[in-house]
Scaffold this active site. Structure first.
Site, mmCIF file in Angstrom:
data_model
loop_
_atom_site.group_PDB
_atom_site.id
_atom_site.type_symbol
_atom_site.label_atom_id
_atom_site.label_comp_id
_atom_site.label_asym_id
_atom_site.label_seq_id
_atom_site.Cartn_x
_atom_site.Cartn_y
_atom_site.Cartn_z
ATOM 1 N N GLY A 9 -6.116 10.244 -5.147
ATOM 2 C CA GLY A 9 -6.806 8.952 -5.174
ATOM 3 C C GLY A 9 -8.311 9.137 -4.996
ATOM 4 N N GLY A 12 -11.112 6.466 -6.127
ATOM 5 C CA GLY A 12 -11.081 5.103 -5.600
ATOM 6 C C GLY A 12 -12.252 4.778 -4.675
ATOM 7 N N GLN A 13 -12.212 3.576 -4.096
ATOM 8 C CA GLN A 13 -13.318 3.116 -3.245
ATOM 9 C C GLN A 13 -13.570 4.093 -2.098
ATOM 10 O OE1 GLN A 13 -12.637 -0.436 -0.898
ATOM 11 N NE2 GLN A 13 -14.806 -0.737 -0.478
ATOM 12 N N ARG A 37 -7.048 9.491 -13.728
ATOM 13 C CA ARG A 37 -7.957 9.564 -14.876
ATOM 14 C C ARG A 37 -8.165 11.005 -15.361
ATOM 15 N NH1 ARG A 37 -13.853 7.992 -13.890
ATOM 16 N NH2 ARG A 37 -13.044 6.671 -12.241
ATOM 17 N N ASP A 53 -0.589 12.411 -11.207
ATOM 18 C CA ASP A 53 0.117 11.188 -10.812
ATOM 19 C C ASP A 53 1.029 11.584 -9.646
ATOM 20 O OD1 ASP A 53 1.850 9.091 -10.507
ATOM 21 O OD2 ASP A 53 2.124 8.742 -12.646
ATOM 22 N N ILE A 54 0.779 11.037 -8.473
ATOM 23 C CA ILE A 54 1.552 11.484 -7.296
ATOM 24 C C ILE A 54 3.028 11.086 -7.364
ATOM 25 C CG2 ILE A 54 -0.411 11.654 -5.698
ATOM 26 C CD1 ILE A 54 0.669 8.931 -4.469
ATOM 27 N N TYR A 143 2.593 -4.932 -0.585
ATOM 28 C CA TYR A 143 1.675 -3.893 -0.095
ATOM 29 C C TYR A 143 1.927 -3.625 1.395
ATOM 30 C CZ TYR A 143 -2.934 -1.953 1.232
ATOM 31 O OH TYR A 143 -3.957 -1.181 1.732
ATOM 32 N N LYS A 147 3.237 -0.285 3.375
ATOM 33 C CA LYS A 147 2.404 0.371 4.392
ATOM 34 C C LYS A 147 3.196 0.594 5.684
ATOM 35 C CE LYS A 147 -1.165 1.419 2.184
ATOM 36 N NZ LYS A 147 -1.604 2.821 2.106
ATOM 37 N N ILE A 173 -12.458 -2.622 3.903
ATOM 38 C CA ILE A 173 -13.576 -1.674 3.887
ATOM 39 C C ILE A 173 -14.677 -2.193 2.962
ATOM 40 C CG2 ILE A 173 -14.280 0.713 3.428
ATOM 41 C CD1 ILE A 173 -12.290 0.359 5.815
HETATM 42 P P1 NAD Z 1 -8.561 2.152 -4.516
HETATM 43 O O1 NAD Z 1 -7.649 1.222 -5.212
HETATM 44 O O2 NAD Z 1 -10.030 1.933 -4.596
HETATM 45 O O3 NAD Z 1 -8.272 3.646 -5.014
HETATM 46 C C1 NAD Z 1 -6.980 4.133 -5.169
HETATM 47 C C2 NAD Z 1 -7.047 5.285 -6.166
HETATM 48 O O4 NAD Z 1 -5.699 5.754 -6.333
HETATM 49 C C3 NAD Z 1 -7.545 4.857 -7.570
HETATM 50 O O5 NAD Z 1 -8.589 5.706 -7.982
HETATM 51 C C4 NAD Z 1 -6.325 4.988 -8.454
HETATM 52 O O6 NAD Z 1 -6.613 5.431 -9.768
HETATM 53 C C5 NAD Z 1 -5.524 6.057 -7.696
HETATM 54 N N1 NAD Z 1 -4.087 6.018 -7.999
HETATM 55 C C6 NAD Z 1 -3.283 4.936 -8.151
HETATM 56 N N2 NAD Z 1 -2.035 5.319 -8.440
HETATM 57 C C7 NAD Z 1 -2.036 6.679 -8.461
HETATM 58 C C8 NAD Z 1 -1.047 7.652 -8.708
HETATM 59 N N3 NAD Z 1 0.208 7.307 -9.007
HETATM 60 N N4 NAD Z 1 -1.386 8.971 -8.629
HETATM 61 C C9 NAD Z 1 -2.662 9.335 -8.351
HETATM 62 N N5 NAD Z 1 -3.661 8.442 -8.111
HETATM 63 C C10 NAD Z 1 -3.341 7.125 -8.181
HETATM 64 O O7 NAD Z 1 -8.076 2.232 -2.993
HETATM 65 P P2 NAD Z 1 -8.965 2.546 -1.696
HETATM 66 O O8 NAD Z 1 -9.564 1.273 -1.266
HETATM 67 O O9 NAD Z 1 -9.813 3.722 -1.909
HETATM 68 O O10 NAD Z 1 -7.782 2.852 -0.669
HETATM 69 C C11 NAD Z 1 -7.432 4.147 -0.260
HETATM 70 C C12 NAD Z 1 -6.352 4.032 0.802
HETATM 71 O O11 NAD Z 1 -6.835 3.271 1.900
HETATM 72 C C13 NAD Z 1 -5.073 3.324 0.338
HETATM 73 O O12 NAD Z 1 -3.961 3.901 0.969
HETATM 74 C C14 NAD Z 1 -5.247 1.915 0.859
HETATM 75 O O13 NAD Z 1 -4.018 1.276 1.076
HETATM 76 C C15 NAD Z 1 -5.972 2.184 2.151
HETATM 77 N N6 NAD Z 1 -6.727 1.021 2.624
HETATM 78 C C16 NAD Z 1 -7.851 0.638 1.972
HETATM 79 C C17 NAD Z 1 -8.562 -0.461 2.445
HETATM 80 C C18 NAD Z 1 -9.809 -0.938 1.774
HETATM 81 O O14 NAD Z 1 -10.325 -1.993 2.160
HETATM 82 N N7 NAD Z 1 -10.349 -0.210 0.800
HETATM 83 C C19 NAD Z 1 -8.097 -1.142 3.586
HETATM 84 C C20 NAD Z 1 -6.933 -0.744 4.189
HETATM 85 C C21 NAD Z 1 -6.256 0.371 3.719
HETATM 86 C C1 AKB Z 2 -6.558 -5.070 0.827
HETATM 87 O O1 AKB Z 2 -7.188 -6.134 0.951
HETATM 88 O O2 AKB Z 2 -5.520 -4.940 0.175
HETATM 89 C C2 AKB Z 2 -7.098 -3.863 1.566
HETATM 90 C C3 AKB Z 2 -6.442 -3.742 2.904
HETATM 91 C C4 AKB Z 2 -6.945 -4.535 4.038
HETATM 92 O O3 AKB Z 2 -5.500 -3.018 3.035
HETATM 93 N N1 AKB Z 2 -8.511 -3.974 1.657
#
Ligand code: NAD
Ligand code: AKB
Length: 320
Positions: A9, A12-13, A37, A53-54, A143, A147, A173
């Site tokens: 991942g 991602g963000q 990607r 792809d995980i 979701y 989790k 975040i």
């Molecule tokens: P994101 O959606 O920005 O990034 C997720 C990445 O995972 C993407 O680049 C996507 O292409 C990749 N992905 C999706 N399916 C995949 C697969 N099958 N194999 C490989 N890659 C795959 O998410 P994020 O915000 O960076 O979140 C990262 C982690 O943090 C996640 O577990 C999310 O639940 C957790 N989280 C995020 C937030 C937040 O606000 N950003 C809050 C709470 C928890």
């Molecule tokens: C979402 O809104 O899905 C995430 C989270 C709090 O897990 N930012």
């Protein structure tokens, strides 16, 4: 000693910023990015990257063997809003992907796994204020269900196989480098870009929806600190509450308005309101503070000041 990390991942963000921090610590060639990607020349310029792809256990095992991986940080997931649109996909990536990571790690001797969780593990029957770590976990979003299951799966592998699995419950975040990937808290990023570009924002949550949030530098610090914590001293493993700030859209709007006086907002709640209404308003993170020394650095005011400065630069460079 951890030498080689796989960051799934990584586009991602959070992954796209975490990878840079990890490469500063472990060396560019020792942190392997992985995402869905195809690698672009820009991605490859920054360090090793594989298209992965995980949910494909075979591909995952090959990558772990080829790169001699001894730790995995799994940021690959489907977040809450996208997950409600495609619950089966959310389950497949968040659970089948995770169990592949745990199983392959057990079989191939991966030493450490960090899999983040979320405040989405809580549900409408959880106490909303200062929500403790150990409490009712009955989420209503797919979701959130994935989790909670992910936390429990991780703990199962700790107990049953003595695997080192860690995780922490991020709040929403906030960051400016990579846009969020489809969550309920995404408004708290989008508002900055629209404020600067259009001087107006249409918010998909009600003005008084209080949610826990965190600025990216604190998120990166928490992740790396927990990754480096002495596992033998932890009493909890996969479900640490962490907190930094809580605010409503109206509070954030008023803070941004101090920098952009012409900024206006309107509220048009959609399906994400129901998800937000099921989550806590504030979080008790005392166990993370006690067990691995967690403390945030940013509050809403300092986060907004930094976001305004950096989003202005991005918008001026036409990066969004
Ligand atoms: P994101 O959606 O920005 O990034 C997720 C990445 O995972 C993407 O680049 C996507 O292409 C990749 N992905 C999706 N399916 C995949 C697969 N099958 N194999 C490989 N890659 C795959 O998410 P994020 O915000 O960076 O979140 C990262 C982690 O943090 C996640 O577990 C999310 O639940 C957790 N989280 C995020 C937030 C937040 O606000 N950003 C809050 C709470 C928890
Ligand atoms: C979402 O809104 O899905 C995430 C989270 C709090 O897990 N930012």
């Amino acid at each position: 000693m951890i030498k080689r990390i796989l960051l799934s991942g990584s586009n991602g963000q959070i992954g796209s910023e975490l990878i840079e921090e990890l490469r500063k610590i472990y060396g560019r060639s020792n942190v392997i990015g992985a995402d869905l990607r195809e690698p672009t020349p820009e991605i490859l310029e920054n360090g090793p990257y594989v298209k992965l792809d995980i949910t494909n256990a075979h591909e995952l095992a090959n990558v772990i063997k080829e790169y001699k991986i001894d730790a995995i940080i799994n940021m690959a997931a489907i977040l809450s809003a996208v997950g409600e649109q495609n619950p089966h996909r959310a389950w497949n990536v968040n659970i089948n992907g995770l169990i592949n990571i745990l199983e392959v790690s057990r079989e191939l001797g991966v030493k450490r796994i960090l899999n983040p969780s979320s405040i989405a593990v809580f549900g409408p029957t959880t106490p909303k204020e200062n929500t403790p770590q150990e409490t009712v976990l009955k989420p209503t979003s797919m979701y959130g269900i994935t989790k909670v299951t992910g936390e429990l799966l991780g703990e199962y592998y700790v107990r049953k196989y003595n695997l080192d699995v860690r995780g922490l419950r991020y709040p929403g975040i906030i960051s400016y480098k990579t846009l969020p990937g489809g969550g309920t808290t995404d408004y708290a990023v989008a508002i900055f870009f629209d404020a600067i570009k259009y001087k107006h924002y249409k918010c998909f949550l009600k003005k008084d929806t209080m949610l826990p949030m965190m600025y990216m530098p604190d998120c990166l610090k928490a992740t790396i600190d927990l990754f480096h914590a002495d596992f033998s001293k932890l009493k909890h493993f996969t479900d640490f509450n962490i907190a930094a700030m809580s605010f409503t859209p109206e509070m954030l709007y008023n803070e941004i308005k101090k920098y952009l006086p012409e900024f206006t907002i309107e509220y048009e709640p959609d399906y994400r309101q129901q998800i937000a209404d099921s989550w806590p308003r504030s979080i008790d993170d005392s166990l993370a503070r006690e067990e691995w020394g967690w403390a945030p650095s940013y509050d809403m005011e300092t986060m907004v000041e930094d976001m305004i400065k950096n989003v202005k630069i991005k918008v001026e460079k036409c990066e969004y």
